[in-house]
Design a protein around this motif. Structure first.
Motif, PDB file in Angstrom:
ATOM      1  N   GLY A  93      26.993   6.599  13.597  1.00 14.64           N
ATOM      2  CA  GLY A  93      25.713   7.075  13.083  1.00 14.64           C
ATOM      3  C   GLY A  93      25.348   8.453  13.575  1.00 14.64           C
ATOM      4  N   PRO A  94      24.804   8.589  14.775  1.00 15.77           N
ATOM      5  CA  PRO A  94      24.333   9.896  15.235  1.00 15.77           C
ATOM      6  C   PRO A  94      25.455  10.892  15.498  1.00 15.77           C
ATOM      7  N   ASN A  95      25.080  12.147  15.465  1.00 14.09           N
ATOM      8  CA  ASN A  95      26.025  13.232  15.713  1.00 14.09           C
ATOM      9  C   ASN A  95      26.006  13.647  17.180  1.00 14.09           C
ATOM     10  N   PRO A  96      27.031  14.394  17.606  1.00  7.30           N
ATOM     11  CA  PRO A  96      27.113  14.788  19.018  1.00  7.30           C
ATOM     12  C   PRO A  96      26.241  15.993  19.365  1.00  7.30           C
ATOM     13  N   MET A  97      24.994  15.975  18.903  1.00  5.90           N
ATOM     14  CA  MET A  97      24.048  17.044  19.211  1.00  5.90           C
ATOM     15  C   MET A  97      22.653  16.459  19.035  1.00  5.90           C
ATOM     16  N   PHE A  98      21.672  17.147  19.574  1.00  7.38           N
ATOM     17  CA  PHE A  98      20.297  16.710  19.406  1.00  7.38           C
ATOM     18  C   PHE A  98      19.952  16.628  17.926  1.00  7.38           C
ATOM     19  N   SER A  99      19.033  15.745  17.605  1.00  2.00           N
ATOM     20  CA  SER A  99      18.569  15.583  16.232  1.00  2.00           C
ATOM     21  C   SER A  99      17.130  16.069  16.120  1.00  2.00           C
ATOM     22  N   ALA A 100      16.637  16.104  14.903  1.00  2.00           N
ATOM     23  CA  ALA A 100      15.219  16.424  14.694  1.00  2.00           C
ATOM     24  C   ALA A 100      14.340  15.376  15.370  1.00  2.00           C
ATOM     25  N   MET A 101      14.795  14.128  15.403  1.00  2.00           N
ATOM     26  CA  MET A 101      14.008  13.070  16.052  1.00  2.00           C
ATOM     27  C   MET A 101      13.870  13.349  17.551  1.00  2.00           C
ATOM     28  N   ASP A 102      14.904  13.911  18.154  1.00  2.00           N
ATOM     29  CA  ASP A 102      14.824  14.267  19.569  1.00  2.00           C
ATOM     30  C   ASP A 102      13.772  15.354  19.789  1.00  2.00           C
ATOM     31  N   ALA A 103      13.693  16.310  18.877  1.00  2.00           N
ATOM     32  CA  ALA A 103      12.693  17.369  18.995  1.00  2.00           C
ATOM     33  C   ALA A 103      11.285  16.796  18.876  1.00  2.00           C
ATOM     34  N   PHE A 104      11.091  15.880  17.926  1.00  2.00           N
ATOM     35  CA  PHE A 104       9.775  15.239  17.796  1.00  2.00           C
ATOM     36  C   PHE A 104       9.433  14.433  19.042  1.00  2.00           C
ATOM     37  N   GLN A 143       9.161  12.767   9.057  1.00  2.00           N
ATOM     38  CA  GLN A 143      10.085  13.037  10.161  1.00  2.00           C
ATOM     39  C   GLN A 143      11.495  12.577   9.803  1.00  2.00           C
ATOM     40  N   LEU A 144      11.592  11.468   9.120  1.00  2.00           N
ATOM     41  CA  LEU A 144      12.904  10.970   8.696  1.00  2.00           C
ATOM     42  C   LEU A 144      13.545  11.934   7.700  1.00  2.00           C
ATOM     43  N   ARG A 145      12.753  12.499   6.794  1.00  2.00           N
ATOM     44  CA  ARG A 145      13.289  13.495   5.857  1.00  2.00           C
ATOM     45  C   ARG A 145      13.811  14.715   6.608  1.00  2.00           C
ATOM     46  N   GLU A 146      13.076  15.157   7.611  1.00  2.00           N
ATOM     47  CA  GLU A 146      13.508  16.304   8.419  1.00  2.00           C
ATOM     48  C   GLU A 146      14.789  15.968   9.181  1.00  2.00           C
ATOM     49  N   TYR A 147      14.861  14.748   9.698  1.00  2.00           N
ATOM     50  CA  TYR A 147      16.063  14.274  10.384  1.00  2.00           C
ATOM     51  C   TYR A 147      17.271  14.369   9.442  1.00  2.00           C
ATOM     52  N   ARG A 148      17.082  13.907   8.219  1.00  2.00           N
ATOM     53  CA  ARG A 148      18.191  13.894   7.253  1.00  2.00           C
ATOM     54  C   ARG A 148      18.647  15.308   6.892  1.00  2.00           C
ATOM     55  N   LEU A 149      17.710  16.248   6.794  1.00  2.00           N
ATOM     56  CA  LEU A 149      18.089  17.624   6.462  1.00  2.00           C
ATOM     57  C   LEU A 149      19.042  18.206   7.501  1.00  2.00           C
ATOM     58  N   ASP A 206      20.241   2.433  11.150  1.00  2.00           N
ATOM     59  CA  ASP A 206      20.397   3.029  12.474  1.00  2.00           C
ATOM     60  C   ASP A 206      19.321   4.076  12.731  1.00  2.00           C
ATOM     61  N   VAL A 207      19.045   4.886  11.717  1.00  2.10           N
ATOM     62  CA  VAL A 207      18.032   5.932  11.849  1.00  2.10           C
ATOM     63  C   VAL A 207      16.661   5.304  12.057  1.00  2.10           C
ATOM     64  N   ARG A 208      16.350   4.275  11.291  1.00  2.00           N
ATOM     65  CA  ARG A 208      15.045   3.616  11.429  1.00  2.00           C
ATOM     66  C   ARG A 208      14.885   3.007  12.811  1.00  2.00           C
ATOM     67  N   ILE A 209      15.936   2.387  13.322  1.00  2.00           N
ATOM     68  CA  ILE A 209      15.877   1.829  14.676  1.00  2.00           C
ATOM     69  C   ILE A 209      15.671   2.952  15.674  1.00  2.00           C
ATOM     70  N   ASN A 210      16.435   4.037  15.518  1.00  2.00           N
ATOM     71  CA  ASN A 210      16.298   5.191  16.399  1.00  2.00           C
ATOM     72  C   ASN A 210      14.884   5.755  16.312  1.00  2.00           C
ATOM     73  N   LEU A 211      14.329   5.798  15.108  1.00  2.00           N
ATOM     74  CA  LEU A 211      12.959   6.271  14.929  1.00  2.00           C
ATOM     75  C   LEU A 211      11.983   5.407  15.710  1.00  2.00           C
ATOM     76  N   THR A 226       3.946  12.103   9.562  1.00  2.00           N
ATOM     77  CA  THR A 226       4.291  10.703   9.318  1.00  2.00           C
ATOM     78  C   THR A 226       5.757  10.445   9.657  1.00  2.00           C
ATOM     79  N   LYS A 227       6.056   9.198   9.898  1.00  2.00           N
ATOM     80  CA  LYS A 227       7.447   8.819  10.177  1.00  2.00           C
ATOM     81  C   LYS A 227       8.349   9.139   8.989  1.00  2.00           C
ATOM     82  N   ARG A 228       7.822   8.952   7.793  1.00  2.00           N
ATOM     83  CA  ARG A 228       8.606   9.227   6.579  1.00  2.00           C
ATOM     84  C   ARG A 228       8.976  10.718   6.506  1.00  2.00           C
TER      85      ARG A 228
END
Length: 178
Positions: free
Chosen positions: A38-49, A104-110, A6-11, A100-102
């Motif tokens: 999957g996603p939470n009810p708030m903005f994610s790091a991916m939204d900020a990027f 950004q994904l780590r930041e998303y997970r944090l 789900d995260v990869r698709i969202n990415l 890199t996407k990788r």
């Protein structure tokens, strides 16, 4: 499909999207399904990027607009939120730390790990919206992004900021007062 897929698709949708330098698109609106999807009810790091990428692609000169005009809107069960740029240098510095996407994904997970602490998998209930607001506002504190929440009837907006001395560590400021 698991959460990582789900995260990869969202990415791919959020980050790989090409934003044309047009002068009449100031923002994006989207939803995050319930956390059990999957996603939470708030903005994610991916939204900020994505906000930063959209803002950098937008042709502010052609539109004659302030560079902090770009906005992302999120509609979830707990309300309607928006993020916007308030410090161009800070958001660009933040985004440049994760080229890199990788990364950004780590930041998303944090950030997502903090959100997941508020989710009960047995009852499939998300925590109180204050929990997510506190986590996100603390996360964006120095990243050049502001969080806003619409009134329930969408008649106005309040800026939501992290403040340790406030109840629930959340300070709200009415944006509609002169």
């Amino acid at each position: 499909m698991d959460e990582i897929d789900d995260v990869r698709i969202n990415l791919r949708i959020s980050i790989n999207k090409s934003y044309l330098p047009i002068s009449n698109l100031f923002g994006v609106a989207h939803t995050h399904p319930h956390q059990s999807n999957g996603p939470n009810p708030m903005f994610s790091a991916m939204d900020a990027f994505a906000l930063n990428k959209h803002n950098n692609a937008f042709n502010h000169d052609l539109a004659g607009t302030d560079e902090s005009l770009s906005v992302y809107i999120l509609v979830v069960a707990t309300g309607t939120y928006a993020i916007k740029v308030n410090d161009l240098d800070a958001i660009n510095d933040y985004a440049n730390q994760f080229p890199t996407k990788r990364q950004q994904l780590r930041e998303y997970r944090l950030l997502n790990r903090k959100y997941n602490k508020h989710y009960n998998p047995v009852t499939q209930q998300s925590g109180d919206f204050d929990d997510y607001e506190r986590d996100f506002t603390k996360y964006i504190e120095s990243k050049g992004i502001s969080l806003y929440k619409a009134n329930d009837d969408l008649s106005g907006w309040n800026r939501v900021q992290y403040n340790e001395s406030e109840p629930n560590n959340i300070q709200t400021t009415n944006c509609n007062e002169n």
